[in-house]
Design a protein around this motif. Structure first.
Motif: not given
Length: 274
Positions: A118-119, A155-156, A233-237
């Motif tokens: 995941l990014i 890495s990202a 892409v990972h959305l923050d929560h």
């Protein structure tokens, strides 16, 4: 390739889920069906799911009442009730690159599971994501990700798949990182998941995916990296359900699976009703 289903886990995050579905609409390869593994969300999430339409794609809403973090249980219900041969597993806070599902399907093999990475966007960057940025692919571009603080390491940057696919596929092969199942970016044949009993329902947040991957490995179902070729892409929560006690129990269960080389859980799919 036989029919496949996309399984999306979700819990009370309708904005992210709607953006995830925007990314699904852009896929070069579409699933025959989508199962929403819903861990007790309310009416706002139900409205997002009810409003989702995609030509040729059937929709299942697999739901149970909210009784704390029971993601493993609802995922098992979705897996057990699926009619598909192959399952791609993601979380509802994931944005899939247009080639995401195509890559999973291209490399699908019996006796093998696939797992990617995941990014991660921070909260500020997540708040700036709009449906238009997802639909036109901006959120996957290196310049946008860099401006929004998501490419702070080599890495990202590699996880954003910046080079042609053959080069990134070679990087997957050369990665020294041992495959470790990430339930936000994974796929496997349903029969292989059933063989090991699916998720261990004793586990709460923290390592539940990794433990499933260890049982798959112990059963001879080998992991293969999509570390650099299936960008997500990972959305923050917030994670209000995370707590030290659950993490400690999960670590102990994972250690037991590794130590005893367990290939099946008696606390997963097929367990007797309580």
């Amino acid at each position: 390739m036989p029919g496949f289903e996309l399984v999306i886990s979700t819990y009370n995050n309708p904005r992210s889920l709607a953006l995830c579905l925007d990314s699904l609409r852009q896929q070069r390869k579409l699933p025959q069906s989508v199962a929403f593994a819903d861990d007790g969300s309310g009416l706002e999430t139900a409205a997002v799911i009810d409003g989702f339409r995609l030509t040729g794609v059937t929709v299942r809403h697999v739901w149970h009442p909210d009784d704390g973090f029971r993601k493993c249980e609802i995922l098992n219900k979705a897996i057990a009730s699926s009619a598909a041969d192959y399952l791609v597993l993601i979380d509802g806070d994931i944005l899939m690159h247009p080639g995401f599902l195509e890559r999973h399907l291209t490399l699908a093999r019996p006796g093998q599971y696939l797992t990617g990475s995941l990014i991660r966007l921070n909260a500020d960057a997540t708040s700036r994501v709009t449906p238009d940025l997802v639909r036109d692919g901006t959120v996957f571009r290196q310049d946008w990700l860099r401006r929004n603080g998501a490419l702070g390491s080599l890495s990202a940057w590699l996880k954003s798949s910046p080079l042609p696919l053959p080069a990134m596929a070679l990087m997957d092969r050369l990665s020294p990182v041992r495959p470790s199942l990430s339930g936000a970016n994974a796929s496997a044949f349903r029969a292989d998941l059933l063989r090991v009993g699916g998720y261990d329902e004793r586990m709460k947040y923290g390592g539940e995916d990794k433990e499933l991957g260890e049982r798959l490995q112990n059963a001879g179902i080998r992991g293969r990296h999509l570390r650099y070729t299936a960008p997500a892409v990972h959305l923050d929560h917030p994670r209000g359900y995370a707590n030290p006690e659950d993490r400690a129990r999960n670590r102990a269960l994972l250690a037991q699976t590794r130590r005893d080389r367990l290939t099946h859980t008696d606390f997963g799919i097929g367990r007797p009703a309580a």
